[in-house]
Design a protein around this motif. Structure first.
Motif, PDB file in Angstrom:
ATOM      1  N   ASP A  21      18.780  58.534  12.641  1.00  0.00           N
ATOM      2  CA  ASP A  21      18.148  57.308  12.185  1.00  0.00           C
ATOM      3  C   ASP A  21      18.139  57.376  10.672  1.00  0.00           C
ATOM      4  O   ASP A  21      17.670  58.360  10.096  1.00  0.00           O
ATOM      5  CB  ASP A  21      16.722  57.258  12.755  1.00  0.00           C
ATOM      6  N   SER A  22      18.655  56.362  10.023  1.00  0.00           N
ATOM      7  CA  SER A  22      18.769  56.408   8.565  1.00  0.00           C
ATOM      8  C   SER A  22      17.403  56.468   7.871  1.00  0.00           C
ATOM      9  O   SER A  22      17.319  56.849   6.713  1.00  0.00           O
ATOM     10  CB  SER A  22      19.565  55.207   8.053  1.00  0.00           C
ATOM     11  N   GLN A  23      16.321  56.112   8.546  1.00  0.00           N
ATOM     12  CA  GLN A  23      14.995  56.125   7.952  1.00  0.00           C
ATOM     13  C   GLN A  23      14.285  57.474   8.097  1.00  0.00           C
ATOM     14  O   GLN A  23      13.417  57.804   7.313  1.00  0.00           O
ATOM     15  CB  GLN A  23      14.120  55.038   8.584  1.00  0.00           C
ATOM     16  N   THR A  24      14.608  58.233   9.123  1.00  0.00           N
ATOM     17  CA  THR A  24      13.937  59.512   9.353  1.00  0.00           C
ATOM     18  C   THR A  24      14.947  60.574   9.738  1.00  0.00           C
ATOM     19  O   THR A  24      16.003  60.284  10.276  1.00  0.00           O
ATOM     20  CB  THR A  24      12.887  59.411  10.487  1.00  0.00           C
ATOM     21  N   ARG A  25      14.608  61.812   9.485  1.00  0.00           N
ATOM     22  CA  ARG A  25      15.469  62.940   9.849  1.00  0.00           C
ATOM     23  C   ARG A  25      14.945  63.533  11.152  1.00  0.00           C
ATOM     24  O   ARG A  25      13.774  63.839  11.280  1.00  0.00           O
ATOM     25  CB  ARG A  25      15.439  63.994   8.743  1.00  0.00           C
ATOM     26  N   LYS A  26      15.814  63.681  12.127  1.00  0.00           N
ATOM     27  CA  LYS A  26      15.435  64.233  13.421  1.00  0.00           C
ATOM     28  C   LYS A  26      15.567  65.747  13.408  1.00  0.00           C
ATOM     29  O   LYS A  26      16.531  66.295  12.896  1.00  0.00           O
ATOM     30  CB  LYS A  26      16.335  63.679  14.534  1.00  0.00           C
ATOM     31  N   GLU A  27      14.594  66.405  13.954  1.00  0.00           N
ATOM     32  CA  GLU A  27      14.627  67.863  14.069  1.00  0.00           C
ATOM     33  C   GLU A  27      15.009  68.235  15.495  1.00  0.00           C
ATOM     34  O   GLU A  27      14.545  67.616  16.447  1.00  0.00           O
ATOM     35  CB  GLU A  27      13.263  68.459  13.725  1.00  0.00           C
ATOM     36  N   VAL A  28      15.825  69.254  15.633  1.00  0.00           N
ATOM     37  CA  VAL A  28      16.242  69.734  16.950  1.00  0.00           C
ATOM     38  C   VAL A  28      15.140  70.630  17.499  1.00  0.00           C
ATOM     39  O   VAL A  28      14.716  71.576  16.847  1.00  0.00           O
ATOM     40  CB  VAL A  28      17.571  70.512  16.856  1.00  0.00           C
ATOM     41  N   SER A  29      14.682  70.300  18.687  1.00  0.00           N
ATOM     42  CA  SER A  29      13.659  71.143  19.300  1.00  0.00           C
ATOM     43  C   SER A  29      14.177  71.842  20.557  1.00  0.00           C
ATOM     44  O   SER A  29      13.553  72.775  21.039  1.00  0.00           O
ATOM     45  CB  SER A  29      12.404  70.332  19.635  1.00  0.00           C
ATOM     46  N   ARG A  30      15.338  71.374  21.058  1.00  0.00           N
ATOM     47  CA  ARG A  30      15.900  72.011  22.244  1.00  0.00           C
ATOM     48  C   ARG A  30      17.408  71.842  22.235  1.00  0.00           C
ATOM     49  O   ARG A  30      17.926  70.775  21.907  1.00  0.00           O
ATOM     50  CB  ARG A  30      15.328  71.375  23.509  1.00  0.00           C
ATOM     51  N   ILE A  43      30.210  73.496  24.166  1.00  0.00           N
ATOM     52  CA  ILE A  43      29.672  72.237  23.678  1.00  0.00           C
ATOM     53  C   ILE A  43      28.164  72.321  23.849  1.00  0.00           C
ATOM     54  O   ILE A  43      27.669  72.618  24.937  1.00  0.00           O
ATOM     55  CB  ILE A  43      30.243  71.031  24.449  1.00  0.00           C
ATOM     56  N   ASN A  44      27.445  72.098  22.748  1.00  0.00           N
ATOM     57  CA  ASN A  44      25.987  72.171  22.775  1.00  0.00           C
ATOM     58  C   ASN A  44      25.396  70.800  22.500  1.00  0.00           C
ATOM     59  O   ASN A  44      25.810  70.125  21.554  1.00  0.00           O
ATOM     60  CB  ASN A  44      25.478  73.158  21.721  1.00  0.00           C
ATOM     61  N   LEU A  45      24.423  70.405  23.304  1.00  0.00           N
ATOM     62  CA  LEU A  45      23.718  69.142  23.113  1.00  0.00           C
ATOM     63  C   LEU A  45      22.367  69.458  22.493  1.00  0.00           C
ATOM     64  O   LEU A  45      21.625  70.292  23.015  1.00  0.00           O
ATOM     65  CB  LEU A  45      23.527  68.423  24.447  1.00  0.00           C
ATOM     66  N   ASP A  46      22.041  68.802  21.386  1.00  0.00           N
ATOM     67  CA  ASP A  46      20.773  69.029  20.687  1.00  0.00           C
ATOM     68  C   ASP A  46      19.840  67.843  20.905  1.00  0.00           C
ATOM     69  O   ASP A  46      20.248  66.686  20.744  1.00  0.00           O
ATOM     70  CB  ASP A  46      21.005  69.218  19.190  1.00  0.00           C
ATOM     71  N   PHE A  47      18.584  68.135  21.266  1.00  0.00           N
ATOM     72  CA  PHE A  47      17.587  67.114  21.557  1.00  0.00           C
ATOM     73  C   PHE A  47      16.392  67.270  20.636  1.00  0.00           C
ATOM     74  O   PHE A  47      16.037  68.380  20.244  1.00  0.00           O
ATOM     75  CB  PHE A  47      17.116  67.236  23.015  1.00  0.00           C
ATOM     76  N   GLY A  51      12.966  64.371  23.612  1.00  0.00           N
ATOM     77  CA  GLY A  51      14.044  64.437  24.592  1.00  0.00           C
ATOM     78  C   GLY A  51      15.228  63.535  24.295  1.00  0.00           C
ATOM     79  O   GLY A  51      16.060  63.307  25.157  1.00  0.00           O
ATOM     80  N   ARG A  52      15.320  63.039  23.061  1.00  0.00           N
ATOM     81  CA  ARG A  52      16.439  62.181  22.680  1.00  0.00           C
ATOM     82  C   ARG A  52      17.574  63.025  22.107  1.00  0.00           C
ATOM     83  O   ARG A  52      17.329  63.956  21.332  1.00  0.00           O
ATOM     84  CB  ARG A  52      15.998  61.147  21.650  1.00  0.00           C
ATOM     85  N   LEU A  53      18.787  62.673  22.463  1.00  0.00           N
ATOM     86  CA  LEU A  53      19.970  63.364  21.955  1.00  0.00           C
ATOM     87  C   LEU A  53      20.121  63.058  20.470  1.00  0.00           C
ATOM     88  O   LEU A  53      20.183  61.894  20.072  1.00  0.00           O
ATOM     89  CB  LEU A  53      21.213  62.909  22.718  1.00  0.00           C
ATOM     90  N   VAL A  54      20.150  64.104  19.632  1.00  0.00           N
ATOM     91  CA  VAL A  54      20.289  63.913  18.185  1.00  0.00           C
ATOM     92  C   VAL A  54      21.602  64.449  17.639  1.00  0.00           C
ATOM     93  O   VAL A  54      21.972  64.138  16.505  1.00  0.00           O
ATOM     94  CB  VAL A  54      19.098  64.526  17.415  1.00  0.00           C
ATOM     95  N   GLY A  55      22.323  65.249  18.429  1.00  0.00           N
ATOM     96  CA  GLY A  55      23.596  65.764  17.945  1.00  0.00           C
ATOM     97  C   GLY A  55      24.352  66.532  19.009  1.00  0.00           C
ATOM     98  O   GLY A  55      23.785  66.968  20.008  1.00  0.00           O
TER      99      GLY A  55
END
Length: 81
Positions: A21-30, A43-47, A51-55
């Motif tokens: 999101d261009s307004q906030t930086r998402k941190e990976v928690s899982r 392949i790793n999915l970062d949430f 629980g939202r996919l961020v990378g």
């Protein structure tokens, strides 16, 4: 507004696809690793904490992603002159 950013390091053949999101930086928690045997590479999915996919991290990226995507990606292995 949501931005998609792709980085690629050819030396280690790894790419990362950021969904930010261009307004906030998402941190990976899982991080959820996909089965390397099933996909022929890691392949790793970062949430985030909600629980939202961020990378998505893609190792052996040259065999998993379209070459045109890698060509257009921000290069991490190129030093500025």
């Amino acid at each position: 507004m949501v931005d998609v950013r792709v980085t690629y390091d050819q030396q280690v053949d790894a790419a990362y696809i950021y969904f930010t999101d261009s307004q906030t930086r998402k941190e990976v928690s899982r991080m959820y690793p996909c089965d390397p045997v099933e996909v022929g590479g890691m392949i790793n999915l970062d949430f985030d904490g909600k629980g939202r996919l961020v990378g998505i991290e893609v190792l052996a990226a040259s065999s998993k992603l379209p070459q045109r995507l890698l060509d257009a990606a921000e290069r991490l292995d190129v030093e500025d002159s």
